[in-house]
Design a protein around this motif. Structure first.
Motif, PDB file in Angstrom:
ATOM      1  N   GLU A 105       0.832  -1.207   0.000  1.00 46.82           N
ATOM      2  CA  GLU A 105       0.000   0.000   0.000  1.00 46.82           C
ATOM      3  C   GLU A 105       0.867   1.256   0.000  1.00 46.82           C
ATOM      4  O   GLU A 105       0.534   2.256  -0.653  1.00 46.82           O
ATOM      5  CB  GLU A 105      -0.933  -0.032   1.216  1.00 46.82           C
ATOM      6  CG  GLU A 105      -2.041  -1.074   1.060  1.00 46.82           C
ATOM      7  CD  GLU A 105      -2.763  -1.399   2.356  1.00 46.82           C
ATOM      8  OE1 GLU A 105      -3.803  -2.080   2.295  1.00 46.82           O
ATOM      9  OE2 GLU A 105      -2.282  -0.981   3.435  1.00 46.82           O
ATOM     10  N   GLY A 106       1.999   1.207   0.703  1.00 45.95           N
ATOM     11  CA  GLY A 106       2.932   2.324   0.684  1.00 45.95           C
ATOM     12  C   GLY A 106       3.567   2.509  -0.683  1.00 45.95           C
ATOM     13  O   GLY A 106       3.772   3.641  -1.142  1.00 45.95           O
ATOM     14  N   VAL A 107       3.884   1.399  -1.344  1.00 45.44           N
ATOM     15  CA  VAL A 107       4.464   1.479  -2.687  1.00 45.44           C
ATOM     16  C   VAL A 107       3.454   2.086  -3.664  1.00 45.44           C
ATOM     17  O   VAL A 107       3.808   2.948  -4.482  1.00 45.44           O
ATOM     18  CB  VAL A 107       4.915   0.088  -3.171  1.00 45.44           C
ATOM     19  CG1 VAL A 107       5.345   0.143  -4.638  1.00 45.44           C
ATOM     20  CG2 VAL A 107       6.054  -0.440  -2.312  1.00 45.44           C
ATOM     21  N   ARG A 108       2.193   1.657  -3.560  1.00 48.36           N
ATOM     22  CA  ARG A 108       1.166   2.216  -4.450  1.00 48.36           C
ATOM     23  C   ARG A 108       1.031   3.723  -4.231  1.00 48.36           C
ATOM     24  O   ARG A 108       0.933   4.491  -5.203  1.00 48.36           O
ATOM     25  CB  ARG A 108      -0.170   1.519  -4.209  1.00 48.36           C
ATOM     26  CG  ARG A 108      -1.355   2.140  -4.952  1.00 48.36           C
ATOM     27  CD  ARG A 108      -1.138   2.186  -6.454  1.00 48.36           C
ATOM     28  NE  ARG A 108      -1.342   0.898  -7.077  1.00 48.36           N
ATOM     29  CZ  ARG A 108      -1.146   0.655  -8.362  1.00 48.36           C
ATOM     30  NH1 ARG A 108      -0.718   1.624  -9.173  1.00 48.36           N
ATOM     31  NH2 ARG A 108      -1.346  -0.547  -8.869  1.00 48.36           N
ATOM     32  N   ALA A 109       1.035   4.177  -2.980  1.00 48.22           N
ATOM     33  CA  ALA A 109       0.938   5.607  -2.708  1.00 48.22           C
ATOM     34  C   ALA A 109       2.122   6.352  -3.314  1.00 48.22           C
ATOM     35  O   ALA A 109       1.955   7.439  -3.888  1.00 48.22           O
ATOM     36  CB  ALA A 109       0.866   5.840  -1.195  1.00 48.22           C
ATOM     37  N   ALA A 110       3.312   5.775  -3.206  1.00 44.58           N
ATOM     38  CA  ALA A 110       4.508   6.405  -3.771  1.00 44.58           C
ATOM     39  C   ALA A 110       4.440   6.426  -5.292  1.00 44.58           C
ATOM     40  O   ALA A 110       4.872   7.401  -5.932  1.00 44.58           O
ATOM     41  CB  ALA A 110       5.756   5.667  -3.294  1.00 44.58           C
ATOM     42  N   GLU A 138      -7.772  -4.269  -3.946  1.00 47.04           N
ATOM     43  CA  GLU A 138      -8.167  -2.880  -3.732  1.00 47.04           C
ATOM     44  C   GLU A 138      -7.026  -1.899  -3.952  1.00 47.04           C
ATOM     45  O   GLU A 138      -7.256  -0.699  -4.100  1.00 47.04           O
ATOM     46  CB  GLU A 138      -8.717  -2.721  -2.308  1.00 47.04           C
ATOM     47  CG  GLU A 138     -10.033  -3.451  -2.075  1.00 47.04           C
ATOM     48  CD  GLU A 138     -10.458  -3.424  -0.618  1.00 47.04           C
ATOM     49  OE1 GLU A 138      -9.688  -2.871   0.213  1.00 47.04           O
ATOM     50  OE2 GLU A 138     -11.553  -3.944  -0.311  1.00 47.04           O
ATOM     51  N   VAL A 139      -5.788  -2.398  -3.960  1.00 46.07           N
ATOM     52  CA  VAL A 139      -4.622  -1.535  -4.140  1.00 46.07           C
ATOM     53  C   VAL A 139      -4.588  -0.928  -5.534  1.00 46.07           C
ATOM     54  O   VAL A 139      -3.946   0.088  -5.773  1.00 46.07           O
ATOM     55  CB  VAL A 139      -3.323  -2.325  -3.838  1.00 46.07           C
ATOM     56  CG1 VAL A 139      -2.083  -1.556  -4.242  1.00 46.07           C
ATOM     57  CG2 VAL A 139      -3.259  -2.662  -2.357  1.00 46.07           C
ATOM     58  N   GLY A 140      -5.294  -1.540  -6.458  1.00 47.50           N
ATOM     59  CA  GLY A 140      -5.284  -1.066  -7.837  1.00 47.50           C
ATOM     60  C   GLY A 140      -4.887  -2.198  -8.760  1.00 47.50           C
ATOM     61  O   GLY A 140      -4.859  -3.350  -8.334  1.00 47.50           O
ATOM     62  N   PRO A 141      -4.554  -1.932 -10.006  1.00 53.46           N
ATOM     63  CA  PRO A 141      -4.125  -3.032 -10.867  1.00 53.46           C
ATOM     64  C   PRO A 141      -3.035  -3.833 -10.167  1.00 53.46           C
ATOM     65  O   PRO A 141      -2.004  -3.279  -9.778  1.00 53.46           O
ATOM     66  CB  PRO A 141      -3.591  -2.323 -12.114  1.00 53.46           C
ATOM     67  CG  PRO A 141      -4.300  -1.009 -12.128  1.00 53.46           C
ATOM     68  CD  PRO A 141      -4.471  -0.628 -10.681  1.00 53.46           C
ATOM     69  N   PHE A 142      -3.275  -5.136  -9.974  1.00 53.76           N
ATOM     70  CA  PHE A 142      -2.378  -5.944  -9.151  1.00 53.76           C
ATOM     71  C   PHE A 142      -2.052  -7.249  -9.858  1.00 53.76           C
ATOM     72  O   PHE A 142      -2.903  -7.848 -10.514  1.00 53.76           O
ATOM     73  CB  PHE A 142      -3.035  -6.239  -7.795  1.00 53.76           C
ATOM     74  CG  PHE A 142      -2.068  -6.726  -6.744  1.00 53.76           C
ATOM     75  CD1 PHE A 142      -1.313  -5.837  -6.004  1.00 53.76           C
ATOM     76  CD2 PHE A 142      -1.908  -8.089  -6.494  1.00 53.76           C
ATOM     77  CE1 PHE A 142      -0.413  -6.271  -5.034  1.00 53.76           C
ATOM     78  CE2 PHE A 142      -1.029  -8.541  -5.540  1.00 53.76           C
ATOM     79  CZ  PHE A 142      -0.271  -7.631  -4.809  1.00 53.76           C
ATOM     80  N   HIS A 143      -0.811  -7.676  -9.702  1.00 53.70           N
ATOM     81  CA  HIS A 143      -0.311  -8.911 -10.318  1.00 53.70           C
ATOM     82  C   HIS A 143       0.390  -9.713  -9.234  1.00 53.70           C
ATOM     83  O   HIS A 143       1.345  -9.238  -8.612  1.00 53.70           O
ATOM     84  CB  HIS A 143       0.654  -8.552 -11.451  1.00 53.70           C
ATOM     85  CG  HIS A 143       1.229  -9.727 -12.179  1.00 53.70           C
ATOM     86  ND1 HIS A 143       1.934  -9.585 -13.368  1.00 53.70           N
ATOM     87  CD2 HIS A 143       1.243 -11.059 -11.912  1.00 53.70           C
ATOM     88  CE1 HIS A 143       2.340 -10.777 -13.779  1.00 53.70           C
ATOM     89  NE2 HIS A 143       1.940 -11.680 -12.900  1.00 53.70           N
ATOM     90  N   LEU A 144      -0.090 -10.910  -8.985  1.00 48.74           N
ATOM     91  CA  LEU A 144       0.521 -11.790  -7.985  1.00 48.74           C
ATOM     92  C   LEU A 144       1.298 -12.896  -8.681  1.00 48.74           C
ATOM     93  O   LEU A 144       0.743 -13.668  -9.466  1.00 48.74           O
ATOM     94  CB  LEU A 144      -0.541 -12.417  -7.088  1.00 48.74           C
ATOM     95  CG  LEU A 144      -0.029 -13.476  -6.092  1.00 48.74           C
ATOM     96  CD1 LEU A 144       0.964 -12.866  -5.100  1.00 48.74           C
ATOM     97  CD2 LEU A 144      -1.185 -14.144  -5.359  1.00 48.74           C
ATOM     98  N   THR A 145       2.593 -12.970  -8.390  1.00 51.29           N
ATOM     99  CA  THR A 145       3.420 -14.088  -8.822  1.00 51.29           C
ATOM    100  C   THR A 145       3.718 -14.930  -7.588  1.00 51.29           C
ATOM    101  O   THR A 145       4.454 -14.495  -6.699  1.00 51.29           O
ATOM    102  CB  THR A 145       4.734 -13.607  -9.467  1.00 51.29           C
ATOM    103  OG1 THR A 145       4.434 -12.914 -10.679  1.00 51.29           O
ATOM    104  CG2 THR A 145       5.644 -14.786  -9.790  1.00 51.29           C
TER     105      THR A 145
END
Length: 281
Positions: A105-110, A138-145
């Motif tokens: 969430e901090g990375v998304r804000a940055a 909810e963080v936004g476009p998200f990709h889980l590897t």
């Protein structure tokens, strides 16, 4: 020099230490890989060189990330990061799901502070719960590897958080992520499993995978690491057989590897006889 049946097939040049830096570009400046949680401090898995090589990836607080992103853009000749398509958080030392999510969430804000609305991509084995996946979506476009790595001898090869995942849990996690609109794939190290076991389990992951997985060819950095090879995987012939087997598993999916996406990929120019888009000579 590399040989197959006594015939020269290539040469290795430009050898460098496999270190863990804070961030670096792939695919030009379209994809940023971020080691923002001090990856070098991870106790790691037996195949990983992070505990063997020197590293320059100090921990960075979320509050420092906007400044780092702004400096990165300036140093790369960019006004901001608005053209960046993906920011990949690639680290192995969150330990717990809630800590990973707080960091993401901090990375998304940055990212947003520097104009980036691209995909936030996370490589990990800790993000597995229904609630965690809800929060990630909810963080936004998200990709889980999902860091699968191997299917056999997992307790001996992998750190505990990875080894604890069963194949059923892997399928369930990626399936739940896919249902939430999250892009899904996994990492896999070619050379740790016998081919038959690898193919059997890879087939189970295909239906819950929406991007081509990140396959890496196993690299032993010392004699100790070499112990964990599956028999025969130190030969080009074994690796070509495995490559063809994986191509058969994914041929009908339409998913294909990208030349810029991964280290030590089994593919560079073609996949199942098809020319890869953007492949470099």
């Amino acid at each position: 020099m590399n040989e197959a049946n006594g015939e020269r097939v290539g040469a290795v040049t430009g050898i460098e230490d496999d270190d863990a830096v804070l961030g670096y570009w792939r695919n030009g400046t379209k994809m940023l890989t971020l080691n923002s949680n001090q990856r070098s401090q991870c106790v790691g898995c037996t195949f990983c060189p992070n505990t063997l090589e020197g590293a320059s990836d100090p921990a960075i607080r979320e509050l420092d990330l906007p400044g780092y992103f702004a400096a990165l853009a300036a140093n790369s000749g960019m006004p901001d990061l608005s053209e960046v398509e993906t920011v990949t958080v690639c680290t192995g030392c969150f330990l717990y799901e809630h800590l990973a999510l707080e960091h993401l969430e901090g990375v998304r804000a940055a990212m947003r502070s520097t104009g980036c609305e691209g995909t936030l991509h996370f490589l990990s084995s800790v993000l597995t719960s229904e609630a965690g996946l809800d929060r990630a979506a909810e963080v936004g476009p998200f990709h889980l590897t999902l860091t699968v790595e191997c299917f056999t001898n997992r307790a001996d090869i992998l750190k505990q958080s990875k080894a604890a995942l069963t194949i059923d849990q892997m399928v369930a996690t990626l399936g739940a992520a896919k249902e939430r609109g999250i892009t899904t794939d996994f990492t896999y190290i070619v050379g740790l499993d016998p081919i038959e076991e690898a193919v059997e389990n890879l087939k189970r992951l295909v239906p819950v995978t929406t991007a081509f997985p990140r396959f890496q060819t196993y690299q032993a950095h010392n004699p100790y690491m070499d112990v964990y090879r599956t028999p025969g995987s130190d030969t080009i012939e074994w690796n070509l057989t495995m490559r063809r087997a994986v191509e058969e598993v994914f041929a009908e999916t339409g998913l294909r590897p990208q030349w810029w996406q991964n280290y030590r990929s089994p593919w560079a120019y073609t996949f199942a006889g098809e020319q890869l888009s953007g492949a470099r000579i």
